[in-house]
Design a protein around this motif. Sequence first.
Motif, mmCIF file in Angstrom:
data_model
loop_
_atom_site.group_PDB
_atom_site.id
_atom_site.type_symbol
_atom_site.label_atom_id
_atom_site.label_comp_id
_atom_site.label_asym_id
_atom_site.label_seq_id
_atom_site.Cartn_x
_atom_site.Cartn_y
_atom_site.Cartn_z
ATOM 1 N N SER A 24 0.987 -1.382 -0.149
ATOM 2 C CA SER A 24 -0.172 -0.060 0.096
ATOM 3 C C SER A 24 0.854 1.383 0.156
ATOM 4 C CB SER A 24 -0.710 0.016 1.301
ATOM 5 O OG SER A 24 -0.116 0.159 2.608
ATOM 6 N N ASP A 72 -9.460 -3.712 5.379
ATOM 7 C CA ASP A 72 -10.329 -2.851 5.017
ATOM 8 C C ASP A 72 -9.787 -1.467 5.505
ATOM 9 O OD1 ASP A 72 -13.055 -2.004 4.158
ATOM 10 O OD2 ASP A 72 -13.177 -1.302 6.253
ATOM 11 N N TYR A 73 -9.247 -1.526 6.832
ATOM 12 C CA TYR A 73 -8.486 -0.176 7.130
ATOM 13 C C TYR A 73 -7.337 0.335 6.305
ATOM 14 C CZ TYR A 73 -6.562 3.078 10.807
ATOM 15 O OH TYR A 73 -5.841 3.903 11.346
ATOM 16 N N SER A 75 -7.273 -0.254 3.242
ATOM 17 C CA SER A 75 -7.693 0.420 1.947
ATOM 18 C C SER A 75 -8.330 1.536 2.296
ATOM 19 C CB SER A 75 -8.889 -0.566 1.562
ATOM 20 O OG SER A 75 -8.408 -1.734 1.017
ATOM 21 N N GLU A 76 -8.805 1.833 3.273
ATOM 22 C CA GLU A 76 -9.401 3.164 3.895
ATOM 23 C C GLU A 76 -8.366 4.088 3.583
ATOM 24 O OE1 GLU A 76 -11.090 5.251 7.935
ATOM 25 O OE2 GLU A 76 -11.789 3.120 7.427
ATOM 26 N N LYS A 77 -7.186 3.825 4.477
ATOM 27 C CA LYS A 77 -6.216 4.721 4.374
ATOM 28 C C LYS A 77 -5.148 5.045 3.154
ATOM 29 C CE LYS A 77 -6.719 5.802 8.806
ATOM 30 N NZ LYS A 77 -7.256 7.181 9.196
ATOM 31 N N SER A 78 -5.238 3.792 2.284
ATOM 32 C CA SER A 78 -4.276 3.935 1.258
ATOM 33 C C SER A 78 -5.162 4.391 0.164
ATOM 34 C CB SER A 78 -3.700 2.833 1.061
ATOM 35 O OG SER A 78 -4.430 1.763 0.715
ATOM 36 N N GLY A 79 -6.386 3.910 -0.031
ATOM 37 C CA GLY A 79 -7.420 4.217 -1.308
ATOM 38 C C GLY A 79 -7.057 3.013 -2.192
ATOM 39 N N GLY A 82 -9.449 -2.209 -2.345
ATOM 40 C CA GLY A 82 -10.926 -2.080 -1.821
ATOM 41 C C GLY A 82 -12.063 -2.203 -2.716
ATOM 42 N N ARG A 89 -16.708 -3.716 -3.872
ATOM 43 C CA ARG A 89 -16.405 -4.023 -2.335
ATOM 44 C C ARG A 89 -17.222 -4.903 -1.763
ATOM 45 N NH1 ARG A 89 -16.623 1.806 -2.710
ATOM 46 N NH2 ARG A 89 -18.694 2.005 -2.199
ATOM 47 N N ASN A 158 -7.900 -6.963 -1.893
ATOM 48 C CA ASN A 158 -8.230 -7.874 -0.553
ATOM 49 C C ASN A 158 -8.577 -9.091 -0.748
ATOM 50 O OD1 ASN A 158 -6.850 -5.509 1.103
ATOM 51 N ND2 ASN A 158 -8.886 -4.595 1.281
#
Length: 211
Positions: A24, A72-73, A75-79, A82, A89, A158
């Motif tokens: 990531s 999931d976290y 993906s949220e932080k890195s874009g 996800g 999704r 993921n």
Amino acid sequence: MTIRLYCFGESGNSYKAALPLELSGLDWEPVKVDFFAGATRSDDYRALNPMGEVPVMVHGDYTLTQSGAIQDYVSEKSGRFGGGDARERREILRWVLWDNHKLSSQAGMTRFLMNFLPEEKRPAEVIGFLQGRLKAAYAVLEGHLDGRDWLVGDGPTNADFSCCGYLFYPEPFGFDRAEWPAIDAWLARIAALPGWKHPYDLMPGRPSDRA
């Protein structure tokens, strides 16, 4: 602030979280958990994760367990990884849940019984039963990958990192890549991703350290 991942090299579930972290571009570091010395049963570790499992992610004052949730976290932080829309999704989630129930749970147990127990304590009937269930799971994965590069969408997600979690390990547990050409090609694509590392190179700990 650096993300810390409590993990150990022999853990396929840890690898499912460590690999997307590494790919990531997020700032992270592994923290070795000495599982085979009983670390996950200690009071200190149970204070960190009452479930007594790895991986555990700590980012500042936020602690998160379970590999799929950590993915999931990330993906949220890195874009990244996800999915491109709500449908993708959900499809990623479908494969993560399937993996945890049908593939990784069986592979992890079989690998442990075949390699990390004393030979005289390895239950042949249980191992045979689990290998039968794994063969069915491999067939599902093989069929889905036939004619496609990735489990969901046009790039790695993921879903791929979850389902590949145990399949790069060298210890025998009833998986031969040569028997599953679509899976074999998919694993080669994952290993060709820039920054990819084998679990024993990405996380601290390997069987030879305990020899």
